[in-house]
Design an enzyme around this catalytic site. Sequence first.
Site, PDB file in Angstrom:
ATOM      1  N   PRO A   2     -12.975   6.260  12.773  1.00  0.00           N
ATOM      2  CA  PRO A   2     -13.437   5.501  13.932  1.00  0.00           C
ATOM      3  C   PRO A   2     -12.301   4.639  14.484  1.00  0.00           C
ATOM      4  O   PRO A   2     -11.608   3.955  13.736  1.00  0.00           O
ATOM      5  CB  PRO A   2     -14.564   4.640  13.360  1.00  0.00           C
ATOM      6  CG  PRO A   2     -15.033   5.390  12.161  1.00  0.00           C
ATOM      7  CD  PRO A   2     -13.812   6.044  11.583  1.00  0.00           C
ATOM      8  N   LYS A  52      -9.678  -2.040  14.396  1.00  0.00           N
ATOM      9  CA  LYS A  52     -10.607  -1.225  13.627  1.00  0.00           C
ATOM     10  C   LYS A  52     -11.437  -2.044  12.636  1.00  0.00           C
ATOM     11  O   LYS A  52     -12.143  -1.476  11.802  1.00  0.00           O
ATOM     12  CB  LYS A  52      -9.835  -0.148  12.862  1.00  0.00           C
ATOM     13  CG  LYS A  52      -9.061   0.811  13.763  1.00  0.00           C
ATOM     14  CD  LYS A  52      -8.291   1.828  12.940  1.00  0.00           C
ATOM     15  CE  LYS A  52      -7.490   2.757  13.826  1.00  0.00           C
ATOM     16  NZ  LYS A  52      -6.726   3.758  13.043  1.00  0.00           N
ATOM     17  N   ARG A 185      -2.511 -10.685  10.529  1.00  0.00           N
ATOM     18  CA  ARG A 185      -1.761  -9.479  10.173  1.00  0.00           C
ATOM     19  C   ARG A 185      -2.009  -8.328  11.141  1.00  0.00           C
ATOM     20  O   ARG A 185      -1.352  -7.284  11.046  1.00  0.00           O
ATOM     21  CB  ARG A 185      -2.137  -9.036   8.751  1.00  0.00           C
ATOM     22  CG  ARG A 185      -1.692 -10.010   7.662  1.00  0.00           C
ATOM     23  CD  ARG A 185      -1.828  -9.395   6.286  1.00  0.00           C
ATOM     24  NE  ARG A 185      -3.223  -9.184   5.921  1.00  0.00           N
ATOM     25  CZ  ARG A 185      -3.973 -10.069   5.266  1.00  0.00           C
ATOM     26  NH1 ARG A 185      -3.456 -11.255   4.946  1.00  0.00           N
ATOM     27  NH2 ARG A 185      -5.219  -9.800   4.951  1.00  0.00           N
ATOM     28  N   ASN A 228      -5.590   8.299  15.504  1.00  0.00           N
ATOM     29  CA  ASN A 228      -4.923   9.575  15.722  1.00  0.00           C
ATOM     30  C   ASN A 228      -5.216  10.174  17.093  1.00  0.00           C
ATOM     31  O   ASN A 228      -4.349  10.788  17.706  1.00  0.00           O
ATOM     32  CB  ASN A 228      -5.346  10.558  14.623  1.00  0.00           C
ATOM     33  CG  ASN A 228      -4.215  11.451  14.192  1.00  0.00           C
ATOM     34  OD1 ASN A 228      -3.052  11.079  14.323  1.00  0.00           O
ATOM     35  ND2 ASN A 228      -4.531  12.624  13.709  1.00  0.00           N
TER      36      ASN A 228
END
Length: 331
Positions: A2, A52, A185, A228
């Site tokens: 996802p 994400k 981060r 991706n």
Amino acid sequence: MPEGHSVHRIARQFDRNFVGRTAAASSPQGRFAEGAAIIDGCTATRVRAQGKQMFLEFDDGLWLRVHLGIYGAWDFAGEIAVDPTIAATNGRMGQTNQRGTTVEAVLDDTGENSLTSIGAPRHTRMQVRMSEQTTGLADGGGEWPPPVVGQVRLRLLTDTTCADLRGPTACELQTPDEMLATLARLGPDPLVDDLDDAEARFVTAVRRRQTPIALLLMDQAVVAGIGNVYRAEMLFRARLDPHTPGRDLPEDVVRALWWDWVHLLGIGVETGQMMTMDDLSPDAWRRAMASRDDRHWVYRRAGLPCRVCGTGIVLEELGARKLYWCPCCQA
């Protein structure tokens, strides 16, 4: 895996259906039993998506951090209050494409556009989903609460809405300081960060590195949310050789990449699809919304002719991930 658009859609579901409400928390699978016991009976107060990862704050001061990883997904059941931009993709309203033409919404046959299952493509969990007995979006039918099916890491349950988490890479509770350290981060996200500041951070991070741009776009410390699919499609849209070192890219090219990500992420959140082809006719838009084969320029098209030049799309492995690109258009 996802990508950022899915996580933002999940966060919007939580904002409308859990924030401000007390939730019962449990871990049917048992792997998050201690954490679930801590937040059981607490009220969700705020939700945030960054790339994400999703963060859900509770009134006990703790944050639930969830990173879906490759296989993770949230399954929702019950009376789901829908964000207007998400409702438009559930067949209840017309869908407007990039040219402003309104066409009927079309659901992806893998379930990526579903309100009740957001995360990893549904076909990876089809056996679980086919056996579930969940209620409708607002019809009140079926058993309540819905029976637990499969390996549910965490169940959050209000009086009217149920959210089951399956297969995440990370599911943990964090203190406010730990949550802020995690955010620090992560690279910029167009939907939560100031766009101009985020652009500057992205340009600086890319142009100081010798790393190939295809790897930099997947580095969540450089930019949050790109996976991706978006990586391959953005590089094709920019006609960039994926092996070009970041420091060799002109500044205006890197800035254009950032603003294309802003554009594509907005479409992804609105439609629930990683739609990367612009200026489609209404019929082509419907086909693309219904089938991934008609939605992308190069992703998962290895060996097929480039939609622009006819050259065979190349598939290679870079950084342990599949990379699709056109050796002619992106030379």
